[in-house]
Scaffold this active site. Structure first.
Site, PDB file in Angstrom:
ATOM      1  N   CYS A   1     -21.397 -70.146  64.230  1.00 36.25           N
ATOM      2  CA  CYS A   1     -20.149 -70.051  64.631  1.00 36.25           C
ATOM      3  C   CYS A   1     -19.052 -69.340  63.859  1.00 36.25           C
ATOM      4  CB  CYS A   1     -19.506 -71.716  65.189  1.00 36.25           C
ATOM      5  SG  CYS A   1     -17.197 -70.755  66.324  1.00 36.25           S
TER       6      CYS A   1
ATOM      7  N   CYS B   1     -13.114 -82.528  80.054  1.00 31.22           N
ATOM      8  CA  CYS B   1     -12.798 -81.454  79.320  1.00 31.22           C
ATOM      9  C   CYS B   1     -12.407 -81.728  78.281  1.00 31.22           C
ATOM     10  CB  CYS B   1     -12.038 -80.477  80.579  1.00 31.22           C
ATOM     11  SG  CYS B   1     -11.850 -79.151  79.446  1.00 31.22           S
TER      12      CYS B   1
ATOM     13  N   CYS C   1     -36.024 -75.714  40.635  1.00 30.11           N
ATOM     14  CA  CYS C   1     -36.596 -76.777  39.199  1.00 30.11           C
ATOM     15  C   CYS C   1     -36.525 -75.813  38.069  1.00 30.11           C
ATOM     16  CB  CYS C   1     -38.217 -76.675  39.117  1.00 30.11           C
ATOM     17  SG  CYS C   1     -39.098 -77.581  38.130  1.00 30.11           S
TER      18      CYS C   1
ATOM     19  N   CYS D   1     -13.912 -74.992  81.191  1.00 29.63           N
ATOM     20  CA  CYS D   1     -13.290 -76.204  81.495  1.00 29.63           C
ATOM     21  C   CYS D   1     -14.399 -77.191  82.187  1.00 29.63           C
ATOM     22  CB  CYS D   1     -12.203 -75.565  82.478  1.00 29.63           C
ATOM     23  SG  CYS D   1     -11.544 -77.204  82.945  1.00 29.63           S
TER      24      CYS D   1
ATOM     25  N   HIS E   1     -14.457 -74.382  63.754  1.00 24.73           N
ATOM     26  CA  HIS E   1     -14.839 -74.257  62.995  1.00 24.73           C
ATOM     27  C   HIS E   1     -14.306 -73.287  61.712  1.00 24.73           C
ATOM     28  CE1 HIS E   1     -18.957 -75.184  65.339  1.00 24.73           C
ATOM     29  NE2 HIS E   1     -19.468 -75.424  64.369  1.00 24.73           N
TER      30      HIS E   1
ATOM     31  N   HIS F   1     -10.394-103.334  63.669  1.00 26.75           N
ATOM     32  CA  HIS F   1      -9.589-102.318  64.859  1.00 26.75           C
ATOM     33  C   HIS F   1      -9.115-101.215  63.398  1.00 26.75           C
ATOM     34  CE1 HIS F   1      -5.464-101.427  66.456  1.00 26.75           C
ATOM     35  NE2 HIS F   1      -5.502-100.611  65.433  1.00 26.75           N
TER      36      HIS F   1
ATOM     37  N   CYS G   1     -40.000 -75.700  36.054  1.00 23.36           N
ATOM     38  CA  CYS G   1     -41.017 -74.397  36.117  1.00 23.36           C
ATOM     39  C   CYS G   1     -39.445 -73.256  37.280  1.00 23.36           C
ATOM     40  CB  CYS G   1     -42.043 -74.724  37.162  1.00 23.36           C
ATOM     41  SG  CYS G   1     -41.683 -75.131  39.007  1.00 23.36           S
TER      42      CYS G   1
ATOM     43  N   CYS H   1     -12.498 -70.006  67.256  1.00 24.51           N
ATOM     44  CA  CYS H   1     -12.475 -71.690  67.785  1.00 24.51           C
ATOM     45  C   CYS H   1     -12.345 -71.754  66.833  1.00 24.51           C
ATOM     46  CB  CYS H   1     -14.270 -70.976  67.099  1.00 24.51           C
ATOM     47  SG  CYS H   1     -15.008 -73.214  67.203  1.00 24.51           S
TER      48      CYS H   1
ATOM     49  N   HIS I   1     -10.600 -71.060  77.792  1.00 25.28           N
ATOM     50  CA  HIS I   1     -11.638 -71.913  77.995  1.00 25.28           C
ATOM     51  C   HIS I   1     -12.701 -72.288  78.628  1.00 25.28           C
ATOM     52  CE1 HIS I   1      -8.834 -74.742  79.623  1.00 25.28           C
ATOM     53  NE2 HIS I   1      -9.914 -76.381  79.216  1.00 25.28           N
TER      54      HIS I   1
ATOM     55  N   CYS J   1      -8.619 -97.919  69.763  1.00 21.91           N
ATOM     56  CA  CYS J   1      -8.101 -97.137  68.623  1.00 21.91           C
ATOM     57  C   CYS J   1      -9.223 -95.897  68.269  1.00 21.91           C
ATOM     58  CB  CYS J   1      -7.803 -98.403  67.878  1.00 21.91           C
ATOM     59  SG  CYS J   1      -9.778 -99.650  67.410  1.00 21.91           S
TER      60      CYS J   1
HETATM   61 ZN   LIG Z   1     -16.959 -73.198  66.108  1.00 24.51          ZN
HETATM   62 ZN   LIG Z   2     -10.297 -77.712  79.994  1.00 27.41          ZN
HETATM   63 ZN   LIG Z   3     -41.234 -76.947  39.243  1.00 24.08          ZN
END
Ligand SMILES: [Zn+2]
Ligand SMILES: [Zn+2]
Ligand SMILES: [Zn+2]
Length: 334
Positions: free
Chosen positions: A144, A73, A165, A68, A152, A301, A168, A149, A66, A41
């Site tokens: 990437c 795959c 900060c 493979c 991505h 599940h 400072c 792709c 691709h 599941c």
């Molecule tokens: Zn990628």
């Molecule tokens: Zn493949």
């Molecule tokens: Zn600081």
């Protein structure tokens, strides 16, 4: 059925956006078989969510080249199952090939092995990562930029973290990274809602992203980079505009009594800039994402829920190029 309960829940945010009748927006689709002992599941849910995402499904269809890996795959296995979703006359399909490919692919790590239950969110992430390696095998996942792709291009959040900060002025070197899922603690989320209530602010759906960000950075204090003694919060800056943003809600304990509270505070809209300290991409600055899918966990599940693009359009919800967000959440119903 969890999602139905969710929609009918009085006062639930979902009810406000999805009017009565929106139950019909539960798209009839083919199921994936999960025979006793298979414990598939977690994988079936991840596959279902990917299939239901128009931009992912269509993009995958257009890809063929691709590297493979044969039996291991993930690319071929996912292509095959998508093709069955489209052409098979069966109401429920076996996901065995995908299960085998996943087990084979993660044999060395002893993850996702046959018969064993696993985590749907991690499975979802790993499917995306493997697809990246099938498409651009020599590229680091953090670097990437390949147009082919889909992992991505569609899902990755390109971020950097930095400490600045206030006292400072010292700042740490920005640390760039990419991720497919942003994980947020449900306890922290509920604490933020409580703090907001104490300020007598009313929960509006557009504040959901800000609550998530606050929950994500709460109690995460770092030392000042120049050691001035100040404790400072980390800043996360989003540099791209992902088409699909995935939020993983995690529980801090196995038996949480926060389920109802979490559900009450979920929203179906996610105002992307609210999720980060800053977003730099022009499109991201105005990006408003709608909940398009969800993976839930209950009573050992997993199940997946998705909104059909057509149904969303019927409800007059604008869908800009299929952009949306996904929730991966473990809900303890029953
Ligand atoms: Zn990628
Ligand atoms: Zn493949
Ligand atoms: Zn600081």
């Amino acid at each position: 059925m969890a999602w139905v309960k969710f929609l009918r829940k009085p006062g639930g945010n979902l009810g406000k956006v999805y009017q009565p009748g929106s139950i019909l927006s539960l798209a009839p689709t083919k199921g994936l078989l999960n025979e006793p002992g298979q414990n598939s599941c977690f994988l079936n849910s991840a596959v279902q969510v990917l299939w239901q995402l128009d931009i992912f499904r269509r993009s995958l269809r257009g890809l063929t080249g691709h590297v493979c890996q044969g039996d291991a795959c993930i690319f071929c296995a996912l292509k095959a199952i998508f093709s069955q979703f489209q052409h098979s006359r069966e109401k429920a399909l076996p996901s065995d090939n995908m299960r085998h490919a996943l087990a084979e692919s993660f044999k060395d790590e002893q993850r996702f092995q046959l018969g064993f239950m696993d985590d749907a969110a991690e499975c979802f992430e790993n499917i995306l990562e493997r697809i990246h390696f099938h498409l651009v095998p020599n590229s680091d996942t953090d670097m990437c930029t390949s147009k082919s792709c889909i992992s991505h291009q569609k899902f990755a959040m390109t971020l950097y973290e930095q400490c600045v900060c206030r006292s400072c002025g010292a700042s740490s070197d920005p640390l760039p990274f990419t991720e497919f899922v942003r994980y947020i603690s449900t306890t922290a989320l509920c604490n933020e809602v409580e703090r907001m209530m104490e300020r007598h602010e009313r929960l509006k759906p557009e504040m959901f992203a800000e609550l998530l960000q606050a929950a994500n950075t709460a109690d995460d204090y770092r030392k000042c980079p120049s050691n001035c003694g100040q404790k400072i919060k980390i800043r996360r800056v989003l540099m791209n505009c992902p088409e699909i943003v995935t939020i993983g809600l995690v529980w801090d304990s196995e038996h949480s009594d926060l389920t109802e509270e979490v559900m009450r505070n979920l929203a179906t809209q996610l105002y992307l800039p609210g999720l980060f300290y800053r977003v730099t991409d022009e499109n991201a600055k105005n990006s408003e994402l709608f909940l398009v899918g969800m993976i839930c966990y209950t009573s050992r599940h997993y199940c997946a829920f998705a909104f059909h693009t057509k149904s969303l359009l019927n409800l007059n919800i604008p869908l800009e190029l299929g952009h949306g967000y996904l929730l991966l959440i473990e809900l303890f119903f029953l």
